[in-house]
Design a protein around this motif. Structure first.
Motif, PDB file in Angstrom:
ATOM      1  N   LEU A 129      50.976  36.603  51.894  1.00 18.70           N
ATOM      2  CA  LEU A 129      49.913  36.563  53.206  1.00 18.70           C
ATOM      3  C   LEU A 129      48.804  37.181  53.594  1.00 18.70           C
ATOM      4  CD1 LEU A 129      52.151  36.398  56.243  1.00 18.70           C
ATOM      5  CD2 LEU A 129      52.084  34.504  55.608  1.00 18.70           C
ATOM      6  N   LYS A 130      47.459  35.846  53.014  1.00 12.41           N
ATOM      7  CA  LYS A 130      45.988  37.010  52.730  1.00 12.41           C
ATOM      8  C   LYS A 130      45.453  36.531  53.848  1.00 12.41           C
ATOM      9  CE  LYS A 130      44.238  35.802  48.577  1.00 12.41           C
ATOM     10  NZ  LYS A 130      43.281  35.141  47.834  1.00 12.41           N
ATOM     11  N   ALA A 131      44.349  37.868  54.334  1.00 11.26           N
ATOM     12  CA  ALA A 131      43.864  37.801  55.699  1.00 11.26           C
ATOM     13  C   ALA A 131      42.658  37.761  54.883  1.00 11.26           C
ATOM     14  CB  ALA A 131      43.992  38.878  56.533  1.00 11.26           C
ATOM     15  N   HIS A 132      41.133  37.904  56.188  1.00 16.81           N
ATOM     16  CA  HIS A 132      39.491  37.614  55.603  1.00 16.81           C
ATOM     17  C   HIS A 132      39.936  39.085  55.275  1.00 16.81           C
ATOM     18  CE1 HIS A 132      35.575  37.607  56.094  1.00 16.81           C
ATOM     19  NE2 HIS A 132      35.427  36.212  55.731  1.00 16.81           N
ATOM     20  N   VAL A 190      49.054  53.333  53.118  1.00 14.05           N
ATOM     21  CA  VAL A 190      48.448  52.340  53.113  1.00 14.05           C
ATOM     22  C   VAL A 190      46.896  51.954  53.157  1.00 14.05           C
ATOM     23  CG1 VAL A 190      47.491  52.905  56.169  1.00 14.05           C
ATOM     24  CG2 VAL A 190      48.188  50.611  55.739  1.00 14.05           C
ATOM     25  N   ALA A 191      46.289  53.037  53.279  1.00 18.13           N
ATOM     26  CA  ALA A 191      44.605  52.965  52.282  1.00 18.13           C
ATOM     27  C   ALA A 191      44.765  52.683  51.282  1.00 18.13           C
ATOM     28  CB  ALA A 191      44.288  54.319  52.625  1.00 18.13           C
ATOM     29  N   GLY A 192      45.474  53.337  50.292  1.00 16.06           N
ATOM     30  CA  GLY A 192      45.985  52.741  48.548  1.00 16.06           C
ATOM     31  C   GLY A 192      46.642  51.037  48.838  1.00 16.06           C
ATOM     32  N   THR A 193      46.818  50.701  49.810  1.00 16.36           N
ATOM     33  CA  THR A 193      47.310  49.428  49.187  1.00 16.36           C
ATOM     34  C   THR A 193      45.941  48.124  49.975  1.00 16.36           C
ATOM     35  OG1 THR A 193      49.161  47.692  49.702  1.00 16.36           O
ATOM     36  CG2 THR A 193      48.504  48.645  51.165  1.00 16.36           C
ATOM     37  N   VAL A 194      45.815  48.647  50.647  1.00 17.97           N
ATOM     38  CA  VAL A 194      43.869  48.117  51.741  1.00 17.97           C
ATOM     39  C   VAL A 194      43.076  47.938  50.421  1.00 17.97           C
ATOM     40  CG1 VAL A 194      42.477  47.830  53.569  1.00 17.97           C
ATOM     41  CG2 VAL A 194      45.089  48.290  53.669  1.00 17.97           C
ATOM     42  N   LEU A 195      42.808  49.734  50.137  1.00 17.13           N
ATOM     43  CA  LEU A 195      41.772  49.961  48.945  1.00 17.13           C
ATOM     44  C   LEU A 195      41.125  49.508  48.023  1.00 17.13           C
ATOM     45  CD1 LEU A 195      40.279  53.308  49.819  1.00 17.13           C
ATOM     46  CD2 LEU A 195      39.164  50.916  50.843  1.00 17.13           C
ATOM     47  N   PHE A 196      42.838  49.101  47.163  1.00 17.96           N
ATOM     48  CA  PHE A 196      43.224  48.588  45.222  1.00 17.96           C
ATOM     49  C   PHE A 196      43.913  47.423  45.258  1.00 17.96           C
ATOM     50  CE2 PHE A 196      42.671  53.983  45.562  1.00 17.96           C
ATOM     51  CZ  PHE A 196      41.846  53.684  44.921  1.00 17.96           C
ATOM     52  N   GLN A 197      44.685  46.596  46.456  1.00 12.19           N
ATOM     53  CA  GLN A 197      45.311  45.617  46.250  1.00 12.19           C
ATOM     54  C   GLN A 197      45.149  44.836  47.054  1.00 12.19           C
ATOM     55  OE1 GLN A 197      49.425  46.926  46.500  1.00 12.19           O
ATOM     56  NE2 GLN A 197      49.550  45.215  44.738  1.00 12.19           N
ATOM     57  N   LEU A 198      44.929  44.978  48.681  1.00 15.82           N
ATOM     58  CA  LEU A 198      44.405  43.818  49.859  1.00 15.82           C
ATOM     59  C   LEU A 198      43.009  43.765  49.518  1.00 15.82           C
ATOM     60  CD1 LEU A 198      46.652  44.634  52.344  1.00 15.82           C
ATOM     61  CD2 LEU A 198      47.500  42.813  49.848  1.00 15.82           C
ATOM     62  N   LEU A 199      42.273  44.667  49.868  1.00 11.70           N
ATOM     63  CA  LEU A 199      40.537  43.711  50.130  1.00 11.70           C
ATOM     64  C   LEU A 199      40.570  43.281  48.350  1.00 11.70           C
ATOM     65  CD1 LEU A 199      38.555  44.085  52.485  1.00 11.70           C
ATOM     66  CD2 LEU A 199      38.266  46.704  50.939  1.00 11.70           C
ATOM     67  N   PRO A 200      40.416  43.439  47.939  1.00 19.07           N
ATOM     68  CA  PRO A 200      39.383  43.235  46.297  1.00 19.07           C
ATOM     69  C   PRO A 200      40.207  42.024  46.254  1.00 19.07           C
ATOM     70  CG  PRO A 200      40.996  44.832  45.616  1.00 19.07           C
ATOM     71  CD  PRO A 200      40.549  44.919  47.403  1.00 19.07           C
ATOM     72  N   TRP A 201      41.559  41.356  46.100  1.00 19.74           N
ATOM     73  CA  TRP A 201      42.405  39.588  46.483  1.00 19.74           C
ATOM     74  C   TRP A 201      41.633  39.209  47.498  1.00 19.74           C
ATOM     75  CZ3 TRP A 201      46.821  39.257  49.998  1.00 19.74           C
ATOM     76  CH2 TRP A 201      47.540  37.840  49.420  1.00 19.74           C
ATOM     77  N   SER A 202      41.442  39.830  48.964  1.00 21.43           N
ATOM     78  CA  SER A 202      40.291  39.089  49.898  1.00 21.43           C
ATOM     79  C   SER A 202      39.526  38.848  49.093  1.00 21.43           C
ATOM     80  CB  SER A 202      40.983  39.511  51.017  1.00 21.43           C
ATOM     81  OG  SER A 202      40.597  40.699  51.309  1.00 21.43           O
ATOM     82  N   LEU A 203      38.330  39.179  48.637  1.00 21.43           N
ATOM     83  CA  LEU A 203      37.637  39.178  48.276  1.00 21.43           C
ATOM     84  C   LEU A 203      37.227  38.220  47.042  1.00 21.43           C
ATOM     85  CD1 LEU A 203      36.008  42.678  49.037  1.00 21.43           C
ATOM     86  CD2 LEU A 203      34.961  40.696  49.984  1.00 21.43           C
ATOM     87  N   GLY A 204      38.134  37.857  46.352  1.00 17.90           N
ATOM     88  CA  GLY A 204      38.591  37.408  45.431  1.00 17.90           C
ATOM     89  C   GLY A 204      38.007  37.939  44.075  1.00 17.90           C
ATOM     90  N   LEU A 205      38.321  39.501  43.452  1.00 19.28           N
ATOM     91  CA  LEU A 205      37.862  39.966  43.063  1.00 19.28           C
ATOM     92  C   LEU A 205      39.411  39.984  41.836  1.00 19.28           C
ATOM     93  CD1 LEU A 205      35.455  43.171  44.309  1.00 19.28           C
ATOM     94  CD2 LEU A 205      35.139  41.818  43.567  1.00 19.28           C
ATOM     95  N   VAL A 206      40.226  39.909  42.562  1.00 20.76           N
ATOM     96  CA  VAL A 206      41.451  39.634  41.292  1.00 20.76           C
ATOM     97  C   VAL A 206      42.179  38.572  42.451  1.00 20.76           C
ATOM     98  CG1 VAL A 206      41.429  42.391  40.614  1.00 20.76           C
ATOM     99  CG2 VAL A 206      42.968  41.046  42.530  1.00 20.76           C
ATOM    100  N   ASP A 207      43.197  38.134  40.971  1.00 20.64           N
ATOM    101  CA  ASP A 207      43.653  36.518  41.399  1.00 20.64           C
ATOM    102  C   ASP A 207      44.777  36.501  42.239  1.00 20.64           C
ATOM    103  OD1 ASP A 207      43.688  33.964  41.156  1.00 20.64           O
ATOM    104  OD2 ASP A 207      45.085  33.731  39.873  1.00 20.64           O
ATOM    105  N   ARG A 208      45.825  37.790  41.922  1.00 21.18           N
ATOM    106  CA  ARG A 208      46.718  38.124  42.911  1.00 21.18           C
ATOM    107  C   ARG A 208      47.360  39.177  42.382  1.00 21.18           C
ATOM    108  NH1 ARG A 208      50.651  34.157  39.648  1.00 21.18           N
ATOM    109  NH2 ARG A 208      49.430  32.460  39.063  1.00 21.18           N
ATOM    110  N   VAL A 209      48.245  39.765  43.865  1.00 25.45           N
ATOM    111  CA  VAL A 209      48.497  40.986  44.591  1.00 25.45           C
ATOM    112  C   VAL A 209      50.235  41.125  44.269  1.00 25.45           C
ATOM    113  CG1 VAL A 209      49.046  39.613  46.928  1.00 25.45           C
ATOM    114  CG2 VAL A 209      48.244  42.720  45.986  1.00 25.45           C
ATOM    115  N   ASP A 210      50.842  42.117  43.634  1.00 25.99           N
ATOM    116  CA  ASP A 210      51.701  42.824  43.225  1.00 25.99           C
ATOM    117  C   ASP A 210      53.048  42.858  44.697  1.00 25.99           C
ATOM    118  OD1 ASP A 210      54.393  44.212  42.822  1.00 25.99           O
ATOM    119  OD2 ASP A 210      53.331  44.451  41.040  1.00 25.99           O
ATOM    120  N   VAL A 211      52.905  41.754  45.519  1.00 31.41           N
ATOM    121  CA  VAL A 211      53.841  42.099  46.554  1.00 31.41           C
ATOM    122  C   VAL A 211      54.922  43.008  46.449  1.00 31.41           C
ATOM    123  CG1 VAL A 211      55.541  40.575  48.223  1.00 31.41           C
ATOM    124  CG2 VAL A 211      53.913  40.032  46.970  1.00 31.41           C
TER     125      VAL A 211
END
Length: 549
Positions: A129-132, A190-211
């Protein structure tokens, strides 16, 4: 000066109250969202204005599970440290205020995105699931702000230790520092997953995320989050309730040891929330299940210590026989009775937790609404009722007012109303969970499930219980507003218990942070290093994700 009239410094009191105000605003809004949620689940109510069920669910979970708890706990701990270790230095207070404002800004950012339906990702904000991106940035601000506030607490603790070498720190201060250390270590996940996965992913900097990695990092944080909620309640049970009832703390050393054990055994156990997930070897799941069950030890220690305190007090008042002491407890004092109800609720809540953490029994209840019922027994009953009990003396203490007889009676009524509503709602959740009803789902999403009709009576019971709970929220908000703004001026005690005369001396090894942080780091590395390496090498492919329902 009488211990009754030791007042927290006015500047530290304002810092604590600022946090508590935000917490109670979150209670009001999150409680309303919870009421709407159970009404929708009953199948008899439709949300207006195009509001989505999962949008309401996210508001309820985030505001009550994260905002209410984090702000109230930090406010309470600032007050407890100032009361027992002395007035904050200007630097500690500055860190406290910086943390508050950063957290508040982050909360506002995340809340706006949820209300705009741009972050309907539930309380767990699971990928895919992806948020803004503003939602994730707001969460980052909340975590960083809590670190800043925690730094202020640790600085005050270090200052006290420097001025009192060779002495054990005040018990409440020690407990607050243990809890903030637990929080800082846990939020690294949670800081690790937000900063290095979810935030770059939601910004479009990466195309996919490791669930799988994202969920694992979340539950590295998500399980100790439960103890971050619970330990402030334990602080009140161990160190404040004895003073309220006129008794003594059974053992300072036992209280400190239980908190150290909670720190050690609450973090490296996140896999027990992922027992049915592929990609994690069964051995590592089993290891973390074993570590999870180790938490039973400090829990039983706490139960023993508390009821020993109660029995010693009751017998000193003439209680005889096996349970005669029980009648002598001050049942008319809301400062005792309300947290005591929370203590009692923790007995079935703890039993449910053992089922959830069991490798076998978890298979029956996993992802059913049983889990939600358990959640409401632990956080929404044991913890929240204790927080209410704390508020009934802490708020007037900080605002220069008093808890009147009328408000004391209303507080007891509120606790009874809350307990009745929770018994109905949580009981129905546990029962229908055993019948297979899924968690998080609304009535309209059951589709063609053949057993859905069998669930209807339980869903209606949840709506009834939730409505009663909302009445309880209205009552506690009325009491809070009265104590903060309208109660008579005066001086309300900040009760701090004294240790019983015959208690063993507290060994200083319990405050040897080098030992305990080293053991904690070792447990985390043992529990997570190999599984993470395996996830990187052999895990499932990353996901592109999707937006809200």
């Amino acid at each position: 000066m009488s211990d009754r009239f030791i007042k927290i410094d006015r500047r530290d009191g304002k810092l604590a109250m600022a946090h508590i105000y935000v917490g109670f605003i979150a209670l009001a809004l999150g409680g309303l969202a919870g009421l709407l949620q159970v009404l929708v689940r009953s199948g008899t109510f439709t949300l207006p204005a195009g509001i989505g069920y999962y949008q309401v669910l996210t508001v309820h979970g985030v505001l009550l599970g994260l905002v209410l708890t984090t702000f109230f706990i930090l406010g309470f701990q600032h007050a407890a440290i100032s009361r027992t270790s002395g007035t904050y230095s200007s630097t500690s207070r500055l860190f406290g205020w910086l943390g508050f404002w950063v957290m508040l800004i982050g909360t506002a950012m995340s809340a706006v995105m949820i209300l705009l339906n741009e972050a309907t990702v539930l309380y767990t904000f699971y990928a895919p699931l992806k948020a803004h991106w503003i939602f994730y940035l707001g969460l980052t601000f909340v975590v960083v702000g809590s670190w800043l506030g925690g730094t202020g607490m640790i600085m005050k603790y270090a200052e006290w230790r420097k001025e009192h070498r060779g002495e054990p720190s005040p018990l409440l201060t020690f407990m607050a520092v243990i809890n903030i250390v637990l929080w800082i270590v846990a939020t690294l996940g949670v800081a690790g997953t937000v900063l290095f996965q979810l935030l770059p992913w939601s910004l479009g900097l990466v195309d996919r995320v490791d669930v799988l990695i994202s969920r694992t990092l979340f539950w590295y944080f998500g399980h100790p989050l439960v103890y971050f909620w619970l330990l402030p309640a334990y602080m009140a049970w161990y160190a404040i309730i004895p003073k309220i009832i006129g008794g003594k703390i059974f053992s300072d050393a036992l209280a400190r040891l239980s908190f150290v054990l909670f720190l050690l055994f609450s973090i490296p156990v996140g896999f027990h929330h992922q027992l049915v997930e592929p990609g994690i070897d069964a051995f590592w799941k089993f290891l973390q299940v074993v570590l999870t069950f180790m938490v039973v030890i400090p829990s039983l220690m706490t139960a023993f210590s508390l009821f020993a305190t109660f029995e010693m007090y009751g017998r000193s008042k003439g209680g005889s026989g096996l349970f005669g002491w029980f009648k002598k407890l001050p049942w008319g004092d809301a400062r005792f009775t309300v947290p005591f109800i929370g203590m009692v609720a923790f007995i079935p809540a703890g039993a449910g937790g053992l089922i959830n953490a069991s490798n076998q029994m978890n298979q029956v209840v996993h992802n059913t609404i049983w889990v939600t019922g358990h959640f409401h027994l632990t956080l929404a009953t044991s913890v929240v009722l204790t927080f209410f009990g704390i508020s009934y003396w802490l708020v007037p203490h900080l605002t220069g007012r008093v808890l009147t007889k009328a408000m004391n009676k209303m507080a007891i009524v509120q606790a009874v109303v809350w307990s009745a509503g929770m018994s109905i709602m949580s009981g129905a959740m546990h029962a229908v969970g055993l019948l297979g009803a899924p968690r998080r789902s609304s009535f309209s999403t059951y589709g063609d499930a053949p057993q859905a009709l069998d669930w209807i009576p339980y869903q209606v019971a949840q709506a009834v219980g939730g409505t009663i709970l909302f009445i309880g929220i209205i009552l506690v908000l009325y009491i809070f507003i009265n104590l903060a703004f309208f109660a008579p001026k005066g001086e309300e005690e900040f009760p701090v218990g004294e240790v019983a005369g015959g208690a063993e001396k507290t060994p200083m090894v319990l405050e040897n942070w080098k030992i305990w942080l080293t053991v904690l780091a070792a447990l985390i590395l043992i529990a997570y290093t190999v599984p993470f390496m395996d996830m990187f090498q052999n895990g499932p492919p990353p996901s592109k994700g999707f937006k809200v329902w």
